[in-house]
Design an enzyme around this catalytic site. Structure first.
Site, short mmCIF file in Angstrom:
data_model
loop_
_atom_site.label_atom_id
_atom_site.label_comp_id
_atom_site.label_asym_id
_atom_site.label_seq_id
_atom_site.Cartn_x
_atom_site.Cartn_y
_atom_site.Cartn_z
N HIS A 37 -4.34 9.87 -6.49
CA HIS A 37 -3.83 10.35 -5.20
C HIS A 37 -3.57 11.86 -5.24
O HIS A 37 -3.83 12.57 -4.28
CB HIS A 37 -2.50 9.65 -4.85
CG HIS A 37 -2.62 8.20 -4.56
ND1 HIS A 37 -2.08 7.24 -5.37
CD2 HIS A 37 -3.20 7.53 -3.53
CE1 HIS A 37 -2.31 6.04 -4.85
NE2 HIS A 37 -2.99 6.18 -3.75
N GLN A 61 -3.92 -4.95 7.01
CA GLN A 61 -5.12 -5.02 6.15
C GLN A 61 -4.96 -6.00 4.99
O GLN A 61 -5.82 -6.07 4.13
CB GLN A 61 -5.51 -3.62 5.66
CG GLN A 61 -4.56 -3.00 4.66
CD GLN A 61 -4.91 -1.54 4.38
OE1 GLN A 61 -4.69 -0.66 5.21
NE2 GLN A 61 -5.48 -1.27 3.22
N ARG A 187 -2.31 -0.75 -8.06
CA ARG A 187 -2.13 -2.15 -8.49
C ARG A 187 -2.23 -2.30 -10.02
O ARG A 187 -1.79 -3.31 -10.55
CB ARG A 187 -3.17 -3.05 -7.84
CG ARG A 187 -2.93 -3.26 -6.34
CD ARG A 187 -3.98 -4.17 -5.75
NE ARG A 187 -3.66 -4.62 -4.42
CZ ARG A 187 -4.21 -4.14 -3.30
NH1 ARG A 187 -5.10 -3.16 -3.35
NH2 ARG A 187 -3.87 -4.63 -2.11
#
Ligand code: PAF
Length: 285
Positions: A37, A61, A187
């Site tokens: 990021h 989503q 994740r």
């Protein structure tokens, strides 16, 4: 760095920033930021005077059996990282702020959203297209940065921006990897140490397929090569292995122009995604 939770407040801030003709760069995220990021933020800074980051775990989503509730979150840590990067403003709304009561409109890019990984996650790309449209409307950026790791998402967003004449330049950042090749993802933190040790096999399969593509253009052979490597790891639940036209994501039988390999595999409670663009007879482009 200013932090805003309401649409009105971030709109007012962006209007202020724009007054002197400044260019706004947007980096949409779901938070729990990692180095990948931060690289998107740095790229945004190269193209804009002010970088605005959004942090929003978008319920639209996530499917019913997906990890909306367990998606990792740590807003304070995210703010510290973004402050260090010189980000101008962060927009982190609540779901109620984003989706007002009675909200009923969705944005759909049906062909691109319904194929490949979209078949495994019905409604996912519709949720992405809808929230990205809303984020674009709220922040009105000149440019927006997305990671190539989510290759199909990037294709859906590019299509949507073209089809709906959104005056925003979409800029892609190559997939950012850990030292052992695992594609960075928020994740990954939920992988156990054993699973974490297994996960780089996906990148190894991509490397092998890329190397084999120098010898063969046969998509079936390349796909088999990927399956052979991934199947060496019985804990990996292979969901999708596709090699498609890199531009249209349409199916192909031979590698005559750039193609993208897309892999989705479950490992423990985590769904791993990775991609690689390959070209006939030469290295990835
Ligand atoms: O890639 C993501 O993090 C999300 O899908 C996005 C683009 C921020 C939309 O929620």
């Amino acid at each position: 760095m200013k932090i805003y939770e309401t649409k009105q407040a971030i709109r007012e801030e962006i209007a202020r920033l724009r007054k002197d003709g400044s260019r706004i760069g947007l980096v949409p995220t779901m938070g729990y930021l990692h180095d990948g990021h931060l690289k998107l933020v740095r790229l945004a800074k190269e193209h804009a005077d002010h970088v605005v980051v959004t942090i929003f775990v978008n319920p639209l989503q996530f499917g019913r059996n997906e990890d909306l509730d367990s998606y990792p979150r740590d807003a304070e840590r995210d703010f510290t990282l973004l402050r260090q990067e010189g980000v101008t403003a962060v927009f982190c709304p609540t779901p109620e702020e984003m989706y007002a009561y009675g909200s009923d409109t969705i944005v759909d890019v049906p062909r691109l959203s319904g194929i490949l990984q979209g078949q495994q996650r019905p409604g996912h790309f519709r949720g992405v297209a809808t929230v990205v449209t809303k984020l674009f409307n709220i922040t009105q950026p000149d440019i927006a940065i997305f990671g190539e790791k989510d290759y199909q998402q990037l294709a859906v967003i590019r299509r949507m921006v073209t089809d709906l004449d959104m005056p925003i330049e979409i800029i892609a950042h190559p997939t950012v990897r850990e030292a052992d090749g695992l594609a960075m993802s928020s994740r990954n933190v939920r992988l156990t140490p054993e699973e974490r040790a297994i996960a780089p096999i996906i990148n190894q399969a991509l490397d092998q397929a890329q190397a084999l593509a120098r010898e063969t253009s046969d998509i079936e052979r390349l796909t088999k090569c990927i399956y052979t490597i991934l199947r060496k790891e019985p804990r990996l639940q292979i969901r999708t292995v596709d090699i498609s036209d890199a531009e249209t994501l349409g199916s192909i039988t031979h590698l005559t122009k750039p193609a993208v390999i897309l892999i989705t595999a479950g490992l423990g409670s985590v769904m791993l995604l990775d991609q690689r663009v390959i070209a006939p007879g030469k290295d990835a482009v």
